[in-house]
Structure formats: C-alpha cells, structure tokens
Design an enzyme around this catalytic site. Structure first.
Site, mmCIF file in Angstrom:
data_model
loop_
_atom_site.group_PDB
_atom_site.id
_atom_site.type_symbol
_atom_site.label_atom_id
_atom_site.label_comp_id
_atom_site.label_asym_id
_atom_site.label_seq_id
_atom_site.Cartn_x
_atom_site.Cartn_y
_atom_site.Cartn_z
ATOM 1 N N ASP A 15 0.858 -1.183 0.000
ATOM 2 C CA ASP A 15 0.000 0.000 0.000
ATOM 3 C C ASP A 15 0.894 1.233 0.000
ATOM 4 O O ASP A 15 1.784 1.361 0.849
ATOM 5 C CB ASP A 15 -0.909 0.019 1.226
ATOM 6 C CG ASP A 15 -2.000 -1.035 1.155
ATOM 7 O OD1 ASP A 15 -2.117 -1.696 0.107
ATOM 8 O OD2 ASP A 15 -2.736 -1.188 2.149
ATOM 9 N N ASP A 34 -15.070 -3.669 -1.791
ATOM 10 C CA ASP A 34 -14.738 -3.489 -0.387
ATOM 11 C C ASP A 34 -16.051 -3.297 0.363
ATOM 12 O O ASP A 34 -16.873 -2.462 -0.032
ATOM 13 C CB ASP A 34 -13.849 -2.264 -0.204
ATOM 14 C CG ASP A 34 -12.636 -2.301 -1.126
ATOM 15 O OD1 ASP A 34 -12.064 -3.393 -1.293
ATOM 16 O OD2 ASP A 34 -12.281 -1.257 -1.688
#
Length: 242
Positions: free
Chosen positions: A11, A132
């Site tokens: 990330d 998500d």
C-alpha cells in the site's frame, strides 16, 4: 481451476509503503521507505504476483503514486494495481506501462455500465473488480463512503458482464490479523467462471491454509497478505510453501 495465487500487498501513501488499520487513514503504520525495493524483495522470495494500492489515489480520485507502480512492473512479477483508477485513460496508462491488471472499485459501484464497457474493451483478464464491504455493503472512495448497494449485487452484475476476477475485502477484518471472512468470499459470486481473491484479516499460516482449502470447492482463487508479512508473523516463502 486456475492455480491458487498468493498476492503480497504493498500500500502506497506519500511515496512510502504503509498499512492502515480497517482502512482508517488516521491509523497508519509506515513499514518501508521504498515500495519498489519491497516489491523486489517479494519477487526474490518467489512471488508471481504483487498487489499494489495507491492509497493517496483512492482517497483523492486520481493517480498519485503511479510511477512507483510502473517501476515495480519492470521487475519479474505481475502487478495488479488499484487506487484512483477512474477513467479509460487511467486504465490505459497502467496497462500500456507493463502493469498486468488494474483494479476498479469505487467507479464500479458508482458507474457500473461504464466499467462494464472497460471489461469489454480491455478484456476480462486485465480488469479486476474490487469490492470493499462494510457490513455487506459496498464502500467507495478509499473506504470513506459506504454505498447502499450490497456487495453480492455488485458482484452479480459484473459477473453477468463477463468479469472474471474479483477482490473482496471485508473492511472490518483488514489490518486486524484476526482471520479472513471466508464465508463472505465463498458467497460473493455464484458464477463458476469467476475467481475471487480474499483480502483482509490474514494473520497466521493457518489462515492461509484455510483459504487454500476453501478454494477447493468455491470461486476462491487466491489471497492477499499484507500486515502479517510486515509484522513478521510468517514469511512470504512460508506462505507460498502452503
């Protein structure tokens, strides 16, 4: 059934390799100054794929850390990237610069017909639908907003449009190391042609083994591992050996 894949995660925020707790930008841990060097270490450990997310891009809705992703794509591994991909230009930018797959999340929830056209244009192998979810509902904008669309409904629509690859992240488990929500991943899509990559909650090698076992009789085809690797719960080589 295709080969089960493990995707070590990187990330990116502020040019560094970080992890968030349950998607909270206020709960960030920096693990490395160079995401590209981290990607290189994953390749050396045997990774065939690397999962990269531009967190700045996801939050702001534009490509921000894209050059680091493109640099990582020059390594001997396939890169799938998400975060801030909002247009045909964004997709083409990555795919034409060596990235294997792009992940579309927020746009898939907000403008499904447009994203369906991307699947047709670029091919189902190169477009990943990233879903998500908070309490089963699809979230957008770097998980800051929650839609009124059930994750399963979003997945069913794209499966009907030929999507092959899905990533399902249960936000409540992400960064917690508390174990993945395998049941939700099993139920995400009914189409046998679809493949689901489990994301969130992997904390032990036993978790890795459980996901691999679940893949035998479900659409699950891989898993993403982040925090567990960075906190040395186990090594990537150990995970791959499972």
């Amino acid at each position: 059934m295709s080969e089960f894949q493990i995707y070590p995660a990187i990330d990116l925020r502020g040019g560094k390799c970080v992890r968030l707790f349950q998607g909270d930008y206020g709960q960030e841990t920096v693990y490395a100054d160079s995401p590209v060097e981290m990607a290189k270490s994953f390749v050396e450990a045997g990774a065939k794929w690397i999962h990269m997310v531009d967190l700045d891009g996801a939050k702001d809705g534009s490509r921000i850390n894209d050059q680091m992703v493109i640099e990582a794509a020059k390594l001997n591994a396939n890169i799938q990237v998400g975060g801030g991909i909002r247009s045909r230009e964004d997709i083409n930018h990555y795919l034409s610069n060596g990235v294997a797959r792009v992940i579309i999340g927020s746009l898939a929830v907000r403008e499904p017909e447009l994203v369906a056209s991307f699947i047709e244009e670029f091919g189902a192998e190169r477009i990943v639908i990233g879903i998500d979810a908070k309490d089963g509902m699809a979230a957008t904008e770097g998980w800051i907003e929650t839609s009124h669309k059930p994750a399963s409904e979003v997945a069913a629509y794209f499966a009907s449009k030929g999507a092959k690859h899905f990533i399902y992240t249960d936000i409540s488990t992400d960064g917690t190391l508390a174990g993945p929500n395998i049941d939700a991943n099993r139920k995400l899509v009914a189409d046998d042609a679809s493949q689901v990559i489990v994301s969130g909650g992997i904390g032990t090698l036993d978790d890795v083994k459980k996901v691999k076992q679940a893949a035998a009789d479900s659409p699950i085809a891989g898993l993403i591992i982040g925090k567990a690797l960075y906190e040395n719960r186990f090594t990537l080589k150990e995970a791959l050996s499972c």
